[in-house]
Scaffold this active site. Structure first.
Site, PDB file in Angstrom:
ATOM      1  N   GLY A  21      44.871  95.055  39.750  1.00 30.96           N
ATOM      2  CA  GLY A  21      43.744  94.181  40.110  1.00 30.96           C
ATOM      3  C   GLY A  21      43.141  93.512  38.905  1.00 30.96           C
ATOM      4  N   ASP A  22      41.814  93.589  38.821  1.00 28.53           N
ATOM      5  CA  ASP A  22      41.094  93.010  37.692  1.00 28.53           C
ATOM      6  C   ASP A  22      40.570  94.149  36.806  1.00 28.53           C
ATOM      7  OD1 ASP A  22      39.332  90.283  36.939  1.00 28.53           O
ATOM      8  OD2 ASP A  22      38.400  92.179  36.376  1.00 28.53           O
ATOM      9  N   GLY A  41      48.003  96.506  50.021  1.00 32.56           N
ATOM     10  CA  GLY A  41      47.831  95.078  50.289  1.00 32.56           C
ATOM     11  C   GLY A  41      48.652  94.192  49.361  1.00 32.56           C
ATOM     12  N   PRO A  82      52.247  40.354  44.583  1.00 37.74           N
ATOM     13  CA  PRO A  82      51.322  39.533  45.381  1.00 37.74           C
ATOM     14  C   PRO A  82      50.107  40.344  45.823  1.00 37.74           C
ATOM     15  CG  PRO A  82      53.582  39.400  46.246  1.00 37.74           C
ATOM     16  CD  PRO A  82      53.596  40.445  45.186  1.00 37.74           C
ATOM     17  N   ALA A  83      50.303  41.649  46.054  1.00 34.03           N
ATOM     18  CA  ALA A  83      49.163  42.477  46.489  1.00 34.03           C
ATOM     19  C   ALA A  83      49.213  43.799  45.749  1.00 34.03           C
ATOM     20  CB  ALA A  83      49.252  42.733  47.989  1.00 34.03           C
ATOM     21  N   PRO A 122      46.846  92.824  42.656  1.00 32.07           N
ATOM     22  CA  PRO A 122      46.949  93.948  43.587  1.00 32.07           C
ATOM     23  C   PRO A 122      48.371  94.413  43.903  1.00 32.07           C
ATOM     24  CG  PRO A 122      46.344  91.945  44.754  1.00 32.07           C
ATOM     25  CD  PRO A 122      46.404  91.584  43.307  1.00 32.07           C
ATOM     26  N   THR A 174      41.515  90.672  42.058  1.00 29.34           N
ATOM     27  CA  THR A 174      41.079  92.010  42.421  1.00 29.34           C
ATOM     28  C   THR A 174      41.521  92.356  43.846  1.00 29.34           C
ATOM     29  OG1 THR A 174      39.193  93.489  42.397  1.00 29.34           O
ATOM     30  CG2 THR A 174      38.779  91.275  43.243  1.00 29.34           C
ATOM     31  N   ALA A 175      41.646  93.666  44.103  1.00 30.60           N
ATOM     32  CA  ALA A 175      42.165  94.102  45.403  1.00 30.60           C
ATOM     33  C   ALA A 175      41.386  93.476  46.568  1.00 30.60           C
ATOM     34  CB  ALA A 175      42.114  95.621  45.501  1.00 30.60           C
ATOM     35  N   ASP A 201      48.950 101.631  34.532  1.00 32.67           N
ATOM     36  CA  ASP A 201      48.325 102.498  35.524  1.00 32.67           C
ATOM     37  C   ASP A 201      49.217 102.726  36.718  1.00 32.67           C
ATOM     38  OD1 ASP A 201      45.999 102.860  34.277  1.00 32.67           O
ATOM     39  OD2 ASP A 201      44.777 101.660  35.637  1.00 32.67           O
ATOM     40  N   LYS A 228      46.333 107.413  36.809  1.00 34.07           N
ATOM     41  CA  LYS A 228      45.326 108.389  37.207  1.00 34.07           C
ATOM     42  C   LYS A 228      45.455 108.604  38.689  1.00 34.07           C
ATOM     43  CE  LYS A 228      41.883 106.755  34.060  1.00 34.07           C
ATOM     44  NZ  LYS A 228      40.996 105.633  34.185  1.00 34.07           N
ATOM     45  N   MET A 269      38.480 102.594  46.662  1.00 35.82           N
ATOM     46  CA  MET A 269      38.601 104.058  46.527  1.00 35.82           C
ATOM     47  C   MET A 269      37.827 104.788  47.624  1.00 35.82           C
ATOM     48  SD  MET A 269      38.206 104.334  42.399  1.00 35.82           S
ATOM     49  CE  MET A 269      37.012 103.022  42.179  1.00 35.82           C
TER      50      MET A 269
HETATM   51  N1  SAH Z   1      40.703  97.193  39.159  1.00 34.62           N
HETATM   52  C1  SAH Z   1      41.237  97.288  40.508  1.00 34.62           C
HETATM   53  C2  SAH Z   1      40.582  98.369  41.316  1.00 34.62           C
HETATM   54  C3  SAH Z   1      40.844  99.752  40.819  1.00 34.62           C
HETATM   55  S1  SAH Z   1      40.097 100.956  41.847  1.00 34.62           S
HETATM   56  C4  SAH Z   1      41.068  95.932  41.204  1.00 34.62           C
HETATM   57  O1  SAH Z   1      40.385  95.041  40.680  1.00 34.62           O
HETATM   58  O2  SAH Z   1      41.654  95.775  42.273  1.00 34.62           O
HETATM   59  C5  SAH Z   1      41.417 101.437  42.869  1.00 34.62           C
HETATM   60  C6  SAH Z   1      41.156 101.032  44.320  1.00 34.62           C
HETATM   61  O3  SAH Z   1      41.459  99.643  44.480  1.00 34.62           O
HETATM   62  C7  SAH Z   1      42.057 101.717  45.311  1.00 34.62           C
HETATM   63  O4  SAH Z   1      41.545 102.987  45.650  1.00 34.62           O
HETATM   64  C8  SAH Z   1      42.001 100.771  46.489  1.00 34.62           C
HETATM   65  O5  SAH Z   1      40.812 100.942  47.201  1.00 34.62           O
HETATM   66  C9  SAH Z   1      41.944  99.429  45.803  1.00 34.62           C
HETATM   67  N2  SAH Z   1      43.275  98.797  45.702  1.00 34.62           N
HETATM   68  C10 SAH Z   1      43.910  98.415  44.594  1.00 34.62           C
HETATM   69  N3  SAH Z   1      45.085  97.827  44.878  1.00 34.62           N
HETATM   70  C11 SAH Z   1      45.191  97.832  46.213  1.00 34.62           C
HETATM   71  C12 SAH Z   1      46.163  97.368  47.132  1.00 34.62           C
HETATM   72  N4  SAH Z   1      47.284  96.767  46.721  1.00 34.62           N
HETATM   73  N5  SAH Z   1      45.942  97.541  48.442  1.00 34.62           N
HETATM   74  C13 SAH Z   1      44.834  98.145  48.879  1.00 34.62           C
HETATM   75  N6  SAH Z   1      43.867  98.602  48.066  1.00 34.62           N
HETATM   76  C14 SAH Z   1      44.043  98.439  46.745  1.00 34.62           C
END
Ligand code: SAH
Length: 463
Positions: free
Chosen positions: A304-305, A414, A43-44, A227, A333-334, A250, A272, A385
């Protein structure tokens, strides 16, 4: 087996939906995707159905259900909250041997609807026999993450070449072996990487047994692992992690993430440390080339990236020069991972209109940065860094005009369970590493947005 799973062809076939609410609308949407000729009696109707009627997707009969509505129908779905009506539609349909589904009443159904993963023409349907639709949905979510979105395209490609392959390999065993190698190999990867033409050439080459250069060398996947929290890995990264023969990783790649890698893959640590390289960048570049030339699928896994302070660009430059196929998978990325998990929006209408990522890595004991450009109002600065440059960062930013009270967040490890967040000011920051025994990886976020952390922090916090 309580139910027989089947896939019904209902294109241009009369199907009936009883009910006009939101649940009915969902069923209409689904039937429409399969091209059904839909009639809906109620109906509706809600706005969504009204729109579908206007678009001509559905024919609406505006009244209560009548027995004759089932005439000529091959399938009926009932989605009303009138139990008596649901029951009588169900009984009537069953008498007439018309498959019937009554939403949320498995007892009244002669068929049930699965959760669907749609990569048409590939489809996966999940059912718990009506026992727990929520469980079916959870399963579906897991499967979704494992089935690349491009599987539909892959299936279409296979379909296109099916006859040719059949002619070429009349023996069915041979043919199966051929398709298995195609679907798990280079052709599929080319397609996933959006290189459809190359995928076609490679497939045709494999059929003709011609060397297309897309088969014999291995390849490199440059993958961002995020991260630290393994939940932040992308679907694509996870898939490639499961297929790699060798993983070059890494220091920043967390343990729980490494555990996601295929069990029998070879693991090579290329970590590294600051000023103390385990493998030089050149040796890493060469290693990747050598492994790929051995025909291996090499996963270069980075924290990260890979394209943000990850030297990913340099690694693939070497690969490109050597004509080794590669793909790049971005990671969180971090800066964004740590900021989110610390409760700090990197931009905010009231505090920061821009955000800048810089490296605070000391080269020959000095930090070579454009301080003028960094020390701007309404801008967030994220230092990667930067742990060993803290006194310099603090001094230079104040010297170039930022208030000594500018809030700063330091986030150590983090997004992991060991995350530590320290809130300081530019002035107090230099004492912190000593006071709190800070260690890498730590990221430094400078700017007024850091104030929000007090209100917005959520991760690891008892609420
Ligand atoms: N390619 C990475 C960065 C590499 S350089 C990215 O995109 O995140 C490495 C630096 O990233 C570290 O010295 C720190 O400053 C930062 N970093 C990476 N992982 C981290 C985390 N879990 N917590 C805090 N800082 C982080």
């Amino acid at each position: 087996m309580d139910y027989l799973p089947v896939f019904l062809k209902i294109e241009d076939t009369p199907c009936l939906v009883v009910g006009g609410g939101k649940v009915a609308a969902r069923k209409v949407r689904l039937l429409a995707r399969a091209g059904a000729n839909i009639t809906l009696v109620s109906p509706a109707v809600c706005d969504e159905i009204d729109a579908a009627v206007k678009q001509g997707t559905v024919t609406h009969i505006k009244r209560r259900f009548q027995d004759k509505d089932l005439d000529g129908v091959v399938l009926v779905i009932t989605a009303t909250d009138d139990e008596a009506l649901n029951r009588s539609v169900s009984e009537l349909a069953k008498q007439q041997r018309i498959p019937v589904n009554v939403v949320d009443s498995p007892d009244l159904c002669s068929f049930i609807m699965p959760s669907i993963i749609d990569r048409s023409p590939v489809q996966v349907a999940v059912s718990t026999g009506g026992a727990s639709p929520v469980l079916a949905r959870l399963l579906r979510a897991r499967l979704e993450s494992f089935i690349p979105a491009a599987y539909g395209r892959l299936a279409k490609l296979v379909d296109e070449y099916r006859q040719r392959v059949k002619d070429r390999f009349p023996d069915s065993e041979h043919r199966r072996y051929f398709w298995e190698s195609i679907l798990q190999g280079r052709v599929a990867e080319l397609l996933f990487a959006g290189q459809d033409e190359k995928a076609r050439t490679a497939l045709q080459g494999a059929i003709d047994d011609v060397d297309t250069h897309y088969g014999e060398t291995g390849e490199v996947y440059l993958v961002g692992a995020g991260p630290g929290d393994p939940d932040l890995v992308t679907f694509r990264a996870l898939r490639l992690m499961q297929q790699a023969d060798v993983v070059v990783y890494d220091r920043l790649v967390s343990k729980p993430i490494l555990e996601l890698v295929r069990r029998d893959a070879e693991l090579i640590y290329a970590g590294k440390q600051r000023d103390q390289h385990t493998l030089s960048q050149e040796s890493i570049n060469e290693l990747l080339v050598r492994l790929a030339k051995e025909g291996k699928r090499v996963l270069r896994l980075k924290g990260g990236d890979p394209f943000i302070f990850g030297r990913g660009g340099e690694e693939i430059e070497t690969l490109a020069a050597e004509q080794i196929p590669f793909q790049v998978v971005p990671g969180i990325t971090a800066a964004s991972g740590c900021a989110s998990y610390a409760g700090i929006p990197l931009t905010h209408r009231d505090y920061a209109q821009s955000c800048i990522f810089v490296t605070g890595h000391l080269k020959d004991g000095s930090v070579d940065l454009d301080w003028e450009r960094l020390a701007k109002p309404a801008q967030t600065i994220v230092f990667y860094m930067g742990l060993h440059s803290i006194p310099v960062l603090s001094r230079e930013l104040i010297a170039h005009g930022l208030s000594k009270d500018t809030p700063v967040a330091l986030v150590q490890q983090g997004t992991t369970r060991d995350q530590r967040v320290f809130i300081e000011t530019l002035e107090t920051m230099p004492d912190l590493p000593e006071r709190e025994q800070l260690k890498a990886p730590t990221i430094i976020i400078v700017g007024e947005v850091v104030q929000l952390q007090e209100k917005l922090s959520w991760f690891g916090k008892e609420q």
